[in-house]
Design a protein around this motif. Structure first.
Motif, short mmCIF file in Angstrom:
data_model
loop_
_atom_site.label_atom_id
_atom_site.label_comp_id
_atom_site.label_asym_id
_atom_site.label_seq_id
_atom_site.Cartn_x
_atom_site.Cartn_y
_atom_site.Cartn_z
N PHE A 1 55.36 36.64 34.94
CA PHE A 1 54.57 37.16 36.05
C PHE A 1 55.26 36.82 37.35
O PHE A 1 55.93 35.80 37.46
N LEU A 2 55.07 37.69 38.36
CA LEU A 2 55.61 37.45 39.69
C LEU A 2 54.46 37.26 40.66
O LEU A 2 53.43 37.94 40.57
N SER A 3 54.67 36.36 41.62
CA SER A 3 53.67 36.12 42.65
C SER A 3 54.35 35.51 43.86
O SER A 3 55.43 34.93 43.75
N ASP A 4 53.71 35.64 45.01
CA ASP A 4 54.22 34.98 46.21
C ASP A 4 53.24 33.91 46.69
O ASP A 4 53.38 33.39 47.79
N ASP A 5 52.27 33.57 45.86
CA ASP A 5 51.22 32.62 46.23
C ASP A 5 51.20 31.43 45.27
O ASP A 5 50.70 31.53 44.15
N LEU A 6 51.74 30.30 45.72
CA LEU A 6 51.79 29.11 44.87
C LEU A 6 50.40 28.54 44.60
O LEU A 6 50.16 27.98 43.53
N ASP A 7 49.49 28.67 45.56
CA ASP A 7 48.12 28.18 45.34
C ASP A 7 47.47 28.92 44.18
O ASP A 7 46.83 28.31 43.31
N ASP A 8 47.64 30.24 44.16
CA ASP A 8 47.08 31.05 43.09
C ASP A 8 47.71 30.69 41.75
O ASP A 8 47.02 30.60 40.73
N LEU A 9 49.02 30.45 41.75
CA LEU A 9 49.69 30.07 40.51
C LEU A 9 49.24 28.70 40.01
O LEU A 9 49.11 28.48 38.80
N GLU A 10 48.95 27.80 40.94
CA GLU A 10 48.44 26.49 40.53
C GLU A 10 47.07 26.61 39.88
O GLU A 10 46.79 25.99 38.85
N HIS A 11 46.21 27.47 40.45
CA HIS A 11 44.90 27.72 39.84
C HIS A 11 45.06 28.38 38.46
O HIS A 11 44.34 28.04 37.52
N LEU A 12 46.00 29.31 38.37
CA LEU A 12 46.26 29.97 37.09
C LEU A 12 46.68 28.95 36.04
O LEU A 12 46.16 28.98 34.91
N GLU A 13 47.57 28.04 36.38
CA GLU A 13 48.00 27.02 35.42
C GLU A 13 46.84 26.14 35.00
O GLU A 13 46.66 25.83 33.82
N SER B 1 42.41 37.13 29.53
CA SER B 1 41.16 36.85 30.24
C SER B 1 41.41 36.05 31.52
O SER B 1 40.74 36.28 32.53
N VAL B 2 42.36 35.15 31.50
CA VAL B 2 42.63 34.34 32.69
C VAL B 2 43.36 35.16 33.75
O VAL B 2 43.06 35.06 34.94
N VAL B 3 44.30 36.00 33.35
CA VAL B 3 45.09 36.79 34.30
C VAL B 3 44.22 37.79 35.05
O VAL B 3 44.48 38.10 36.22
N ARG B 4 43.16 38.28 34.42
CA ARG B 4 42.25 39.23 35.09
C ARG B 4 41.66 38.66 36.37
O ARG B 4 41.32 39.39 37.28
N LYS B 5 41.53 37.35 36.44
CA LYS B 5 40.95 36.68 37.62
C LYS B 5 41.94 36.53 38.76
O LYS B 5 41.61 36.01 39.81
N HIS B 6 43.19 36.99 38.55
CA HIS B 6 44.25 36.82 39.55
C HIS B 6 44.88 38.18 39.86
O HIS B 6 45.96 38.50 39.36
N PRO B 7 44.24 38.98 40.71
CA PRO B 7 44.72 40.34 40.96
C PRO B 7 46.06 40.43 41.68
O PRO B 7 46.75 41.44 41.59
N ARG B 8 46.48 39.38 42.37
CA ARG B 8 47.75 39.42 43.09
C ARG B 8 48.95 39.13 42.18
O ARG B 8 50.09 39.24 42.60
N LEU B 9 48.67 38.79 40.95
CA LEU B 9 49.70 38.47 39.97
C LEU B 9 50.25 39.77 39.39
O LEU B 9 49.50 40.64 38.97
N ALA B 10 51.57 39.90 39.36
CA ALA B 10 52.20 41.11 38.83
C ALA B 10 52.90 40.79 37.51
O ALA B 10 53.74 39.88 37.45
N ALA B 11 52.55 41.52 36.46
CA ALA B 11 53.21 41.34 35.17
C ALA B 11 54.68 41.74 35.31
O ALA B 11 55.01 42.73 35.96
N ALA B 12 55.57 40.95 34.71
CA ALA B 12 57.01 41.20 34.85
C ALA B 12 57.72 41.27 33.50
O ALA B 12 58.92 41.09 33.42
#
Length: 187
Positions: free
Chosen positions: A6-18, A150-161
């Motif tokens: 996945f690609l993202s430019d938001d580390l806060d969002d990625l931390e929540h995802l983890e 199910s978890v990725v659905r909660k993160h709309p700014r995340l782009a599948a890569a």
């Protein structure tokens, strides 16, 4: 295991995802962050970053060097035997020594070249990394894919890569067991 990128430019969002993935049962050694912005990523203590060693192509290039060294060693031994040079007073010793030196040198040189090049598995993300994006990837067993969905659905700014073959499960879960052992033994 399958590796999901996945690609993202938001580390806060990625931390929540983890954190969400871990609370759903995905263990930390299955989750990684690849970024050029190590300083900002270090401020997010819960993100599991790819080590600087794994950002380089040492293993892959070292294995190529090993294969070339093995071919060179076999060539030296084959030429020495077919030319009859092993029948002299020196025998096989100098040729075996030369074969071992060639094998070691080629392996070392391959690893040295790999220290200077990006990991072959991450090369296709170099443009995104240069643009300041972060690559988040997860190695999952087939039965864990629904957790990720199910978890990725909660993160709309995340782009599948994309996807790729992941690390062998015995390595990932071995890392998990070692980490648990050391955190319990040496808190």
């Amino acid at each position: 295991m399958t590796r999901y990128f996945f690609l993202s430019d938001d580390l806060d969002d990625l931390e929540h995802l983890e954190e969400e993935l871990e609370s759903a049962g995905v263990v930390t050694p299955q989750i990684h962050l690849l970024t050029n912005d190590d300083r900002s990523a270090d401020e997010h203590h819960h993100l599991h970053q790819v080590t600087s060693f794994m950002k380089k192509d040492v293993i892959h290039s070292g294995l190529i060097g090993l294969a070339l060294g093995a071919c060179a060693a076999i060539l030296v031994l084959g030429v020495a035997w077919s030319a009859g040079w092993t029948e002299t007073a020196a025998g096989w010793v100098p040729f075996i020594f030369l074969a071992v030196v060639l094998l070691g040198f080629c392996t070392w040189e391959g690893g040295f070249i790999g220290l200077q090049t990006p990991n072959v598995h991450f090369k296709h993300f170099s443009k995104a990394l240069e643009e300041g994006k972060h690559v988040f990837f997860v190695d999952l067993e087939p039965e864990q894919a629904k957790i990720l969905e199910s978890v990725v659905r909660k993160h709309p700014r995340l782009a599948a890569a994309g996807t790729a073959a992941g690390a062998p499960s015995w390595i990932v879960f071995g890392q998990h067991r070692l980490t648990r052992f050391f955190t319990r033994t040496f808190p």
